[in-house]
Design a protein around this motif. Sequence first.
Motif, PDB file in Angstrom:
ATOM      1  N   UNK A 177       0.819  -1.225   0.000  1.00 22.51           N
ATOM      2  CA  UNK A 177       0.000   0.000   0.000  1.00 22.51           C
ATOM      3  C   UNK A 177       0.844   1.263   0.000  1.00 22.51           C
ATOM      4  N   UNK A 178       1.914   1.284   0.799  1.00 18.58           N
ATOM      5  CA  UNK A 178       2.749   2.471   0.901  1.00 18.58           C
ATOM      6  C   UNK A 178       4.089   2.334   0.172  1.00 18.58           C
ATOM      7  N   UNK A 179       4.502   1.105  -0.050  1.00 18.83           N
ATOM      8  CA  UNK A 179       5.786   0.884  -0.732  1.00 18.83           C
ATOM      9  C   UNK A 179       5.716  -0.412  -1.534  1.00 18.83           C
ATOM     10  N   UNK A 180       6.041  -0.327  -2.815  1.00 11.84           N
ATOM     11  CA  UNK A 180       6.130  -1.508  -3.672  1.00 11.84           C
ATOM     12  C   UNK A 180       7.588  -1.930  -3.780  1.00 11.84           C
ATOM     13  N   UNK A 181       7.811  -3.255  -3.811  1.00 11.49           N
ATOM     14  CA  UNK A 181       9.173  -3.775  -3.856  1.00 11.49           C
ATOM     15  C   UNK A 181       9.282  -4.845  -4.936  1.00 11.49           C
ATOM     16  N   UNK A 182      10.336  -4.746  -5.760  1.00 13.16           N
ATOM     17  CA  UNK A 182      10.615  -5.732  -6.808  1.00 13.16           C
ATOM     18  C   UNK A 182      11.997  -6.334  -6.562  1.00 13.16           C
ATOM     19  N   UNK A 183      12.084  -7.652  -6.639  1.00 13.59           N
ATOM     20  CA  UNK A 183      13.362  -8.342  -6.488  1.00 13.59           C
ATOM     21  C   UNK A 183      13.962  -8.706  -7.839  1.00 13.59           C
ATOM     22  N   UNK A 184      14.965  -9.567  -7.787  1.00 20.06           N
ATOM     23  CA  UNK A 184      15.644  -9.982  -9.020  1.00 20.06           C
ATOM     24  C   UNK A 184      16.190 -11.393  -8.819  1.00 20.06           C
ATOM     25  N   UNK A 185      15.787 -12.318  -9.684  1.00 20.33           N
ATOM     26  CA  UNK A 185      16.316 -13.679  -9.622  1.00 20.33           C
ATOM     27  C   UNK A 185      15.269 -14.767  -9.544  1.00 20.33           C
ATOM     28  N   UNK A 186      14.068 -14.449  -9.056  1.00 19.58           N
ATOM     29  CA  UNK A 186      12.988 -15.430  -8.927  1.00 19.58           C
ATOM     30  C   UNK A 186      13.438 -16.669  -8.152  1.00 19.58           C
ATOM     31  N   UNK A 187      14.007 -16.452  -6.978  1.00 18.29           N
ATOM     32  CA  UNK A 187      14.434 -17.559  -6.125  1.00 18.29           C
ATOM     33  C   UNK A 187      13.273 -18.028  -5.259  1.00 18.29           C
ATOM     34  N   UNK A 188      13.468 -19.174  -4.600  1.00 16.04           N
ATOM     35  CA  UNK A 188      12.395 -19.774  -3.809  1.00 16.04           C
ATOM     36  C   UNK A 188      11.948 -18.866  -2.668  1.00 16.04           C
ATOM     37  N   UNK A 189      12.857 -18.082  -2.096  1.00 17.23           N
ATOM     38  CA  UNK A 189      12.495 -17.241  -0.957  1.00 17.23           C
ATOM     39  C   UNK A 189      11.472 -16.178  -1.344  1.00 17.23           C
ATOM     40  N   UNK A 190      11.411 -15.819  -2.623  1.00 16.11           N
ATOM     41  CA  UNK A 190      10.444 -14.826  -3.058  1.00 16.11           C
ATOM     42  C   UNK A 190       9.016 -15.335  -3.081  1.00 16.11           C
ATOM     43  N   UNK A 191       8.830 -16.636  -2.888  1.00 13.92           N
ATOM     44  CA  UNK A 191       7.494 -17.229  -2.906  1.00 13.92           C
ATOM     45  C   UNK A 191       6.923 -17.396  -1.504  1.00 13.92           C
ATOM     46  N   UNK A 192       7.679 -16.970  -0.494  1.00 16.76           N
ATOM     47  CA  UNK A 192       7.231 -17.122   0.882  1.00 16.76           C
ATOM     48  C   UNK A 192       6.127 -16.119   1.206  1.00 16.76           C
ATOM     49  N   UNK A 193       5.139 -16.559   1.928  1.00 13.44           N
ATOM     50  CA  UNK A 193       4.039 -15.685   2.339  1.00 13.44           C
ATOM     51  C   UNK A 193       4.425 -14.969   3.632  1.00 13.44           C
ATOM     52  N   UNK A 194       3.751 -13.850   3.985  1.00 15.16           N
ATOM     53  CA  UNK A 194       2.525 -13.319   3.378  1.00 15.16           C
ATOM     54  C   UNK A 194       2.774 -12.376   2.209  1.00 15.16           C
ATOM     55  N   UNK A 195       4.031 -11.904   2.033  1.00  6.71           N
ATOM     56  CA  UNK A 195       4.300 -10.942   0.966  1.00  6.71           C
ATOM     57  C   UNK A 195       5.110 -11.613  -0.130  1.00  6.71           C
ATOM     58  N   UNK A 196       4.440 -12.398  -0.964  1.00  3.00           N
ATOM     59  CA  UNK A 196       5.160 -13.015  -2.069  1.00  3.00           C
ATOM     60  C   UNK A 196       5.711 -11.925  -2.968  1.00  3.00           C
ATOM     61  N   UNK A 197       6.913 -12.149  -3.477  1.00  4.99           N
ATOM     62  CA  UNK A 197       7.700 -11.075  -4.078  1.00  4.99           C
ATOM     63  C   UNK A 197       7.533 -10.994  -5.592  1.00  4.99           C
ATOM     64  N   UNK A 198       7.164  -9.804  -6.059  1.00  8.98           N
ATOM     65  CA  UNK A 198       7.265  -9.527  -7.496  1.00  8.98           C
ATOM     66  C   UNK A 198       8.748  -9.473  -7.843  1.00  8.98           C
ATOM     67  N   UNK A 199       9.143 -10.152  -8.909  1.00 11.15           N
ATOM     68  CA  UNK A 199      10.566 -10.277  -9.189  1.00 11.15           C
ATOM     69  C   UNK A 199      10.809 -10.440 -10.684  1.00 11.15           C
ATOM     70  N   UNK A 200      12.080 -10.488 -11.045  1.00 15.08           N
ATOM     71  CA  UNK A 200      12.488 -10.711 -12.431  1.00 15.08           C
ATOM     72  C   UNK A 200      13.070 -12.116 -12.545  1.00 15.08           C
TER      73      UNK A 200
END
Length: 374
Positions: free
Chosen positions: A302-325
Amino acid sequence: MRDHNSISENPRSLSPPKYEQLRRHIIDEIQSGRIQIDTKLASEEELALRFGISRGTVRRAIQTLARDGFVEVVHGRGTIVRRRTAIVSGSRVTILFLDTLSAFRPARMNLITDLSRELRRHSLIVHLAAISHAEFSDDSERLLTSCGEACVVVDDIPADVRLLLRKYTVPRVFVGSAATNEISEDVSDSAIMIDHLRGVKIATDYLISLGHRRICIVEESEDGGVCRMRLQGYTDSLQEHGIARDNALIIRHDPADYPALCHRLDVFVQSDTGSTAVIASSDELAMYIIDYLRFQGVDIPEKMSVVGFGNTAMGKLKPYTLTTIDTEAGRIASMAIGIINDLLDDPRTKPVRMITNTTLVERLSCGINTGTTA
């Protein structure tokens, strides 16, 4: 095998499985010239009768031969013998990387793991060599003479080490961050590069499409040429959308100094002209940023959007699954195998340059900008 038409019946602890014995026998026949390239291999039924084994065992042997490039199964024609794969079972391949903090990030370790898995899938012996800069000057020659039949270089090694690799004519391919600087500084070796420029441009374009204009990018100071490419993609996207680049929104993060990163993030949180979105150089860094901002009371996304890089398994962890490249890191391993095969088959093979594709993976860490900063 005891002769050209027998499969060992020794206990499994003393001999390979029957399909593996047949596979090795056929490879021996191809390499000796008794089976010619571009000719048709005997049928499953013929091989089963000749060696006294089941057709299922023959089929499995042929599948492994096709996987390794010795044969091709052509519909309507049967199994055709192809130019032999240069890397044979039991060959030793070294994966060379630097012993630094960044070497043990999830994305880097995923790449090394994928390479190891793919090499072992081809029945190769994998040697991991994590070495420091000090070891390069003290014992480089001993290291390189023990590389085996080929070397996959994952990190940006010093120029004198590249020269030693050439001195010992070790077939080699540079991948990941090593490839980035190899491509920009040298054209003597093959390289497989992740398209960091395009990946960050995609991420920036995406955030702009959500209404974000104050986009922070966090780069690791150790990445060198990779960092330059990523910043270029970031800048290109901003310019295409008529947004001036604000250098205050570029954070060069030292992996050994997370307090400094937290201080910079605090500035954005407390400032009315701060950032509404962050692009991180890795999924690990992005998840750290999310955790820290949440601790500071900043709602994601809501206040800050975050994008990662690499599409690793840790980016799929809930509750904030990660938008990534996604960087298609898994493909790098199979591409490297192909290049090494060609180099071992003919050392005069010209260097090749390959670039993996990068795509956006949308998850829950990004949202539409509401018009306010964090």
